[in-house]
Design a protein around this motif. Structure first.
Motif, PDB file in Angstrom:
ATOM      1  N   TYR A 314       0.832  -1.199   0.000  1.00 32.95           N
ATOM      2  CA  TYR A 314       0.000   0.000   0.000  1.00 32.95           C
ATOM      3  C   TYR A 314       0.874   1.260   0.000  1.00 32.95           C
ATOM      4  O   TYR A 314       0.623   2.228  -0.731  1.00 32.95           O
ATOM      5  N   LEU A 315       1.893   1.264   0.846  1.00 27.05           N
ATOM      6  CA  LEU A 315       2.782   2.417   0.915  1.00 27.05           C
ATOM      7  C   LEU A 315       3.520   2.623  -0.401  1.00 27.05           C
ATOM      8  O   LEU A 315       3.656   3.755  -0.888  1.00 27.05           O
ATOM      9  N   ASP A 316       3.984   1.533  -1.000  1.00 28.43           N
ATOM     10  CA  ASP A 316       4.701   1.628  -2.282  1.00 28.43           C
ATOM     11  C   ASP A 316       3.815   2.220  -3.373  1.00 28.43           C
ATOM     12  O   ASP A 316       4.295   2.942  -4.257  1.00 28.43           O
ATOM     13  N   GLU A 317       2.507   1.925  -3.313  1.00 30.42           N
ATOM     14  CA  GLU A 317       1.583   2.446  -4.321  1.00 30.42           C
ATOM     15  C   GLU A 317       1.401   3.950  -4.211  1.00 30.42           C
ATOM     16  O   GLU A 317       1.360   4.657  -5.228  1.00 30.42           O
ATOM     17  N   VAL A 318       1.263   4.450  -2.996  1.00 31.79           N
ATOM     18  CA  VAL A 318       0.782   5.814  -2.786  1.00 31.79           C
ATOM     19  C   VAL A 318       1.905   6.822  -2.545  1.00 31.79           C
ATOM     20  O   VAL A 318       1.815   7.980  -2.984  1.00 31.79           O
ATOM     21  N   LEU A 319       2.963   6.418  -1.879  1.00 30.42           N
ATOM     22  CA  LEU A 319       4.010   7.382  -1.527  1.00 30.42           C
ATOM     23  C   LEU A 319       4.607   8.113  -2.739  1.00 30.42           C
ATOM     24  O   LEU A 319       4.917   9.313  -2.627  1.00 30.42           O
ATOM     25  N   PRO A 320       4.779   7.458  -3.903  1.00 31.48           N
ATOM     26  CA  PRO A 320       5.326   8.206  -5.043  1.00 31.48           C
ATOM     27  C   PRO A 320       4.471   9.398  -5.476  1.00 31.48           C
ATOM     28  O   PRO A 320       4.968  10.293  -6.171  1.00 31.48           O
ATOM     29  N   ARG A 321       3.203   9.440  -5.076  1.00 30.86           N
ATOM     30  CA  ARG A 321       2.339  10.561  -5.437  1.00 30.86           C
ATOM     31  C   ARG A 321       2.686  11.838  -4.658  1.00 30.86           C
ATOM     32  O   ARG A 321       2.274  12.930  -5.054  1.00 30.86           O
ATOM     33  N   TYR A 322       3.405  11.703  -3.535  1.00 31.50           N
ATOM     34  CA  TYR A 322       3.542  12.824  -2.616  1.00 31.50           C
ATOM     35  C   TYR A 322       5.006  13.039  -2.224  1.00 31.50           C
ATOM     36  O   TYR A 322       5.504  12.397  -1.274  1.00 31.50           O
ATOM     37  N   PRO A 323       5.684  13.955  -2.902  1.00 28.89           N
ATOM     38  CA  PRO A 323       7.078  14.244  -2.558  1.00 28.89           C
ATOM     39  C   PRO A 323       7.246  14.679  -1.103  1.00 28.89           C
ATOM     40  O   PRO A 323       8.314  14.471  -0.511  1.00 28.89           O
ATOM     41  N   GLU A 324       6.213  15.276  -0.513  1.00 30.85           N
ATOM     42  CA  GLU A 324       6.314  15.734   0.872  1.00 30.85           C
ATOM     43  C   GLU A 324       6.568  14.578   1.846  1.00 30.85           C
ATOM     44  O   GLU A 324       7.037  14.787   2.961  1.00 30.85           O
ATOM     45  N   LEU A 325       6.228  13.358   1.402  1.00 30.80           N
ATOM     46  CA  LEU A 325       6.379  12.186   2.270  1.00 30.80           C
ATOM     47  C   LEU A 325       7.578  11.333   1.855  1.00 30.80           C
ATOM     48  O   LEU A 325       7.708  10.186   2.295  1.00 30.80           O
ATOM     49  N   SER A 326       8.454  11.899   1.041  1.00 35.93           N
ATOM     50  CA  SER A 326       9.601  11.129   0.541  1.00 35.93           C
ATOM     51  C   SER A 326      10.509  10.594   1.648  1.00 35.93           C
ATOM     52  O   SER A 326      11.126   9.527   1.457  1.00 35.93           O
ATOM     53  N   PRO A 327      10.645  11.258   2.820  1.00 33.17           N
ATOM     54  CA  PRO A 327      11.478  10.653   3.864  1.00 33.17           C
ATOM     55  C   PRO A 327      11.005   9.263   4.281  1.00 33.17           C
ATOM     56  O   PRO A 327      11.819   8.404   4.612  1.00 33.17           O
ATOM     57  N   LEU A 328       9.687   9.026   4.274  1.00 34.87           N
ATOM     58  CA  LEU A 328       9.181   7.698   4.612  1.00 34.87           C
ATOM     59  C   LEU A 328       9.535   6.706   3.505  1.00 34.87           C
ATOM     60  O   LEU A 328       9.907   5.560   3.789  1.00 34.87           O
ATOM     61  N   ARG A 329       9.414   7.136   2.273  1.00 32.60           N
ATOM     62  CA  ARG A 329       9.789   6.277   1.151  1.00 32.60           C
ATOM     63  C   ARG A 329      11.276   5.913   1.235  1.00 32.60           C
ATOM     64  O   ARG A 329      11.659   4.758   1.009  1.00 32.60           O
ATOM     65  N   ASP A 330      12.120   6.876   1.580  1.00 29.80           N
ATOM     66  CA  ASP A 330      13.550   6.604   1.720  1.00 29.80           C
ATOM     67  C   ASP A 330      13.813   5.612   2.852  1.00 29.80           C
ATOM     68  O   ASP A 330      14.656   4.720   2.733  1.00 29.80           O
ATOM     69  N   LEU A 331      13.079   5.765   3.952  1.00 25.87           N
ATOM     70  CA  LEU A 331      13.244   4.854   5.083  1.00 25.87           C
ATOM     71  C   LEU A 331      12.815   3.437   4.705  1.00 25.87           C
ATOM     72  O   LEU A 331      13.452   2.458   5.113  1.00 25.87           O
ATOM     73  N   LEU A 332      11.750   3.333   3.926  1.00 23.32           N
ATOM     74  CA  LEU A 332      11.320   2.025   3.443  1.00 23.32           C
ATOM     75  C   LEU A 332      12.429   1.345   2.651  1.00 23.32           C
ATOM     76  O   LEU A 332      12.724   0.156   2.853  1.00 23.32           O
ATOM     77  N   ASP A 333      13.041   2.099   1.743  1.00 21.46           N
ATOM     78  CA  ASP A 333      14.050   1.515   0.857  1.00 21.46           C
ATOM     79  C   ASP A 333      15.353   1.204   1.584  1.00 21.46           C
ATOM     80  O   ASP A 333      15.975   0.162   1.348  1.00 21.46           O
ATOM     81  N   SER A 334      15.754   2.097   2.483  1.00 25.04           N
ATOM     82  CA  SER A 334      17.082   1.965   3.083  1.00 25.04           C
ATOM     83  C   SER A 334      17.107   1.063   4.311  1.00 25.04           C
ATOM     84  O   SER A 334      18.111   0.389   4.565  1.00 25.04           O
ATOM     85  N   ARG A 335      16.014   1.024   5.082  1.00 23.77           N
ATOM     86  CA  ARG A 335      16.047   0.297   6.348  1.00 23.77           C
ATOM     87  C   ARG A 335      14.985  -0.790   6.455  1.00 23.77           C
ATOM     88  O   ARG A 335      15.290  -1.914   6.873  1.00 23.77           O
ATOM     89  N   ILE A 336      13.727  -0.463   6.118  1.00 20.53           N
ATOM     90  CA  ILE A 336      12.629  -1.382   6.412  1.00 20.53           C
ATOM     91  C   ILE A 336      12.634  -2.592   5.494  1.00 20.53           C
ATOM     92  O   ILE A 336      12.578  -3.750   5.949  1.00 20.53           O
ATOM     93  N   ARG A 337      12.715  -2.362   4.175  1.00 24.03           N
ATOM     94  CA  ARG A 337      12.666  -3.487   3.246  1.00 24.03           C
ATOM     95  C   ARG A 337      13.832  -4.459   3.469  1.00 24.03           C
ATOM     96  O   ARG A 337      13.600  -5.681   3.508  1.00 24.03           O
ATOM     97  N   PRO A 338      15.079  -3.982   3.616  1.00 22.45           N
ATOM     98  CA  PRO A 338      16.170  -4.927   3.889  1.00 22.45           C
ATOM     99  C   PRO A 338      15.954  -5.716   5.189  1.00 22.45           C
ATOM    100  O   PRO A 338      16.249  -6.910   5.255  1.00 22.45           O
ATOM    101  N   ALA A 339      15.400  -5.058   6.226  1.00 26.70           N
ATOM    102  CA  ALA A 339      15.187  -5.754   7.487  1.00 26.70           C
ATOM    103  C   ALA A 339      14.097  -6.814   7.365  1.00 26.70           C
ATOM    104  O   ALA A 339      14.173  -7.862   8.012  1.00 26.70           O
ATOM    105  N   MET A 340      13.079  -6.560   6.542  1.00 22.57           N
ATOM    106  CA  MET A 340      11.981  -7.521   6.398  1.00 22.57           C
ATOM    107  C   MET A 340      12.423  -8.798   5.725  1.00 22.57           C
ATOM    108  O   MET A 340      11.841  -9.857   5.962  1.00 22.57           O
TER     109      MET A 340
END
Length: 345
Positions: A314-340
């Motif tokens: 869900y987050l992957d679908e919607v976050l690209p629409r909103y640059p204001e929320l890019s820090p969460l997208r970066d956190l997903l890519d750099s920390r959360i996805r590798p940990a999962m």
């Protein structure tokens, strides 16, 4: 769910359970006027309530068992009365015993909408669900009702970091990442707080809807609050247990918006409403990730955490629409996805 403290008496929990079972059956037989009635488990509530199908020659009913020392049934009854007064389809109560914590109710059958909805019938089912949602949102929240406000939003934000990141994934955020996450959470909270307020179910999703002819009937409504207008709509279409293509979700949100406008629900213009719904969806998905991790690690209810990838999607679908929320997208890519990848979910 927290453990129930043991009483100082010599009765064991098993003895208490047997006594409650005996009382429940005796009450159901007396309330129904059928001494031959039998009870079978129908479902278990997220709290301490349980539901039992009462079967006999005259048909079947549902017995709600809400032990008074653990879960007072009166808030449920008050909310049911409020919703029914506004025309919302809710379970009918035939006999109530507040002191004992027993209700005899109509049997809505089964299963829930979550079990019967599919690609072919989703449009019709969601149209009916929107009808019930608009009735719910037309009810004026009574004085003293709880608020989906700053305190609740702060608690929700803490669930994600404490239980999903730290406890489940073992991620300890450094100062930079922590500040970025707090920035995103603050923006999500400000969005929620800025929206028009309506009566809000907070779990308006197919799992809590029963597909009856004059419904669907709405379940699990005891925690309604005064909250942001887009919350229940995005909960309906971006379910915790069932996913749909984003394009189809966008269409359903637009349909809800058009019907809400016509019904006088205080929704903003469509573009703003879509953004509000997306941002509330993100806030809700982060909260649910925290709740599911807590259920797994604290309560031993581990089947919920298997749905964690759904919320990341869900987050992957919607976050690209909103640059204001890019820090969460970066956190997903750099920390959360590798940990999962290294954690069983």
């Amino acid at each position: 769910m927290t453990a129930v403290p043991q009483s100082p008496h010599c009765d064991s929990p098993d003895r208490e359970s047997i006594d409650r079972e005996t009382a429940r059956l005796a009450w159901a037989r007396a309330a129904s006027g059928n001494p031959e009635l039998s009870l079978q488990r129908a479902s278990v509530d997220a709290g301490f309530r349980s539901y039992w199908r009462a079967s006999g020659a005259a048909g079947s009913h549902i017995v709600m068992d809400s032990p008074p020392a653990l879960e007072d049934v009166r808030p449920w009854l008050r909310m049911r009365e409020l919703l029914e007064g506004g025309g919302v389809r809710v379970p009918q109560v035939l006999v109530e015993d507040v002191e004992s914590g027993f209700l005899l109710m109509e049997d809505l059958g089964g299963p829930t909408l979550a079990k019967v909805i599919d690609d072919a019938n989703a449009d019709a089912h969601f149209a009916a669900a929107i009808t019930q949602l608009l009735k719910l949102q037309a009810i004026v929240p009574p004085p003293g009702m709880g608020e989906f406000g700053e305190a609740l939003l702060q608690r929700d934000a803490g669930l994600f970091e404490e239980w999903f990141l730290r406890r489940h994934l073992g991620i300890a955020l450094g100062c930079g990442d922590a500040e970025h996450l707090q920035l995103v959470q603050r923006r999500l909270m400000d969005n929620a707080l800025s929206q028009a307020r309506v009566l809000t179910h907070r779990d308006f999703m197919p799992r809590n809807l029963m597909p009856v002819a004059d419904g669907p009937a709405v379940l699990d409504f005891q925690d309604c609050v005064s909250g942001p207008v887009a919350y229940d709509a995005v909960s309906l279409f971006k379910d915790a247990f069932l996913s749909w293509p984003l394009a189809r979700v966008d269409e359903w949100l637009a349909q809800y918006h058009a019907r809400a406008l016509a019904a006088g629900v205080p929704v903003p213009p469509l573009a703003q409403f879509r953004r509000d719904a997306d941002w509330l969806g993100i806030q809700r998905h982060l909260k649910i990730l925290g709740i599911f991790a807590r259920l797994h690690h604290r309560d031993g209810k581990s089947h919920y955490i298997a749905d964690a990838p759904r919320f990341i999607a869900y987050l992957d679908e919607v976050l690209p629409r909103y640059p204001e929320l890019s820090p969460l997208r970066d956190l997903l890519d750099s920390r959360i996805r590798p940990a999962m990848t290294g954690v069983d979910a």
